[in-house]
Design a protein around this motif. Sequence first.
Motif, PDB file in Angstrom:
ATOM      1  N   LEU A  21       0.827  -1.211   0.000  1.00  0.00           N
ATOM      2  CA  LEU A  21       0.000   0.000   0.000  1.00  0.00           C
ATOM      3  C   LEU A  21       0.860   1.259   0.000  1.00  0.00           C
ATOM      4  O   LEU A  21       0.521   2.257  -0.650  1.00  0.00           O
ATOM      5  N   GLN A  24       2.058   1.963  -3.378  1.00  0.00           N
ATOM      6  CA  GLN A  24       0.986   2.515  -4.219  1.00  0.00           C
ATOM      7  C   GLN A  24       0.632   3.955  -3.824  1.00  0.00           C
ATOM      8  O   GLN A  24      -0.320   4.534  -4.341  1.00  0.00           O
ATOM      9  N   GLU A  26      -0.598   5.068  -1.096  1.00  0.00           N
ATOM     10  CA  GLU A  26      -1.822   5.237  -0.319  1.00  0.00           C
ATOM     11  C   GLU A  26      -1.531   6.102   0.905  1.00  0.00           C
ATOM     12  O   GLU A  26      -0.415   6.117   1.427  1.00  0.00           O
ATOM     13  N   SER A  27      -2.524   6.799   1.384  1.00  0.00           N
ATOM     14  CA  SER A  27      -2.351   7.704   2.519  1.00  0.00           C
ATOM     15  C   SER A  27      -2.173   6.923   3.815  1.00  0.00           C
ATOM     16  O   SER A  27      -2.493   5.728   3.897  1.00  0.00           O
ATOM     17  N   THR A  30      -5.580   5.543   4.924  1.00  0.00           N
ATOM     18  CA  THR A  30      -6.006   4.367   4.161  1.00  0.00           C
ATOM     19  C   THR A  30      -5.256   3.120   4.626  1.00  0.00           C
ATOM     20  O   THR A  30      -5.846   2.041   4.788  1.00  0.00           O
ATOM     21  N   ILE A  31      -3.954   3.274   4.826  1.00  0.00           N
ATOM     22  CA  ILE A  31      -3.138   2.140   5.286  1.00  0.00           C
ATOM     23  C   ILE A  31      -3.620   1.659   6.651  1.00  0.00           C
ATOM     24  O   ILE A  31      -3.753   0.452   6.899  1.00  0.00           O
ATOM     25  N   GLN A  34      -7.046  -0.165   6.329  1.00  0.00           N
ATOM     26  CA  GLN A  34      -7.030  -1.466   5.667  1.00  0.00           C
ATOM     27  C   GLN A  34      -6.189  -2.516   6.401  1.00  0.00           C
ATOM     28  O   GLN A  34      -6.414  -3.705   6.239  1.00  0.00           O
TER      29      GLN A  34
END
Length: 393
Positions: A21, A24, A26-27, A30-31, A34
């Motif tokens: 992540l 990618q 991702e913020s 978000t990490i 998830q």
Amino acid sequence: MIEFKNVDVVFGKQPERALPLMDQQESRQTIQDQTGLVMGVRDASLKVGKGEICVLMGLSGSGKSSLLRTANGLNPVTRGSILIETEEGVQDFHALSEDDRRNVRMNTITMVFQKFALMPWLTVAENVGFGLEQKGLDKKTVREKAMHQLELVGLAEWADKRPDELSGGMQQRVGLARAFAMETDIILMDEPFSALDPLIRTQLQDELLHLQETLNKTVVFVSHDLDEALKLGNHIAIMKDGEIVQHDTPENIVLNPATDYVRDFVAHTNPVDVVNAQALMRPLDRFAEEDGRRRISKRDDCWLKLGGHISDTRLQYGDSTPLAVTQWTEGATLESLPKQPVVVNPQTKMQEVMALRYQTGHGVLVAENSAIVGYIGDRDIYHAMLGKLIGDD
């Protein structure tokens, strides 16, 4: 030398789950949503050379302390390397055995904490000498080294007092003395002055710079205070959301912010307190050369003729009599200066350059290693005050 190379720090169980992540982009949120993991640092790279002070700065939660603490193993590295120059050569700290890490902590890296971390049952001298005792040095040597460091920070007369008999600023000076007493090449400082009153804080900043002139340590310094970072740092690494968004000199941080975030950070910074002559000047090769002279101002028809020595250098306006130059000594009285061009060193602050320009009526020359390397005219000063790049005269 210490180098942080593509360092990722993730807190939580099985931290490697966050890496895809992170790759990618991702913020943080978000990490965490998830995976339940907290990203502390993402892909941080910077190198700090011998004798430099590098300041890691940013808002709370930016990742600056998380990155600093990877350097001595207080925080784990999920991915990446911490390269440290030791007696055994350049080593990746996190690839070492625990015994070798302990050896690096004892002989190569020390740390100064925000909360002083003094042991209340020991005297001031015993606190300073504690690490030396752990190295196995004899008591006489420990005492001598501790007293030497206490003299450097102005606390020799307090050597046999307990920490609770000292003010907060004095206790932090004991912490500094303890770190320097270990005689390691690298010192990590995690917001060491942030809990102190502004006046004491300023005094300790000055003291650190004074000690650095003598001891020439490699320092990684965490701060959330931009003024402190600009004052102390040879380089500054500004962090946001675990990432380094700009690693640069203080002058470039102020004059050439890399992102809107950095631009907002430095928006209220007065360049005269930060920018030095080296950043202000235009190098001599920027000026046209004719008949062994360089034309440094078209508007004033001003020419520079270099000699074999600074004292042989001359400044000439049109066909007027060439003017000799004089070397400026920091701390000298401005009013005593003759009305002739002056030469300063590259570290002279912009505020002093402006005063010299006003007092002498001439642009200011910059010299390094006894050679003229640049010139500062009015437009160079105006551009810096406006926070812009140096323009052509």
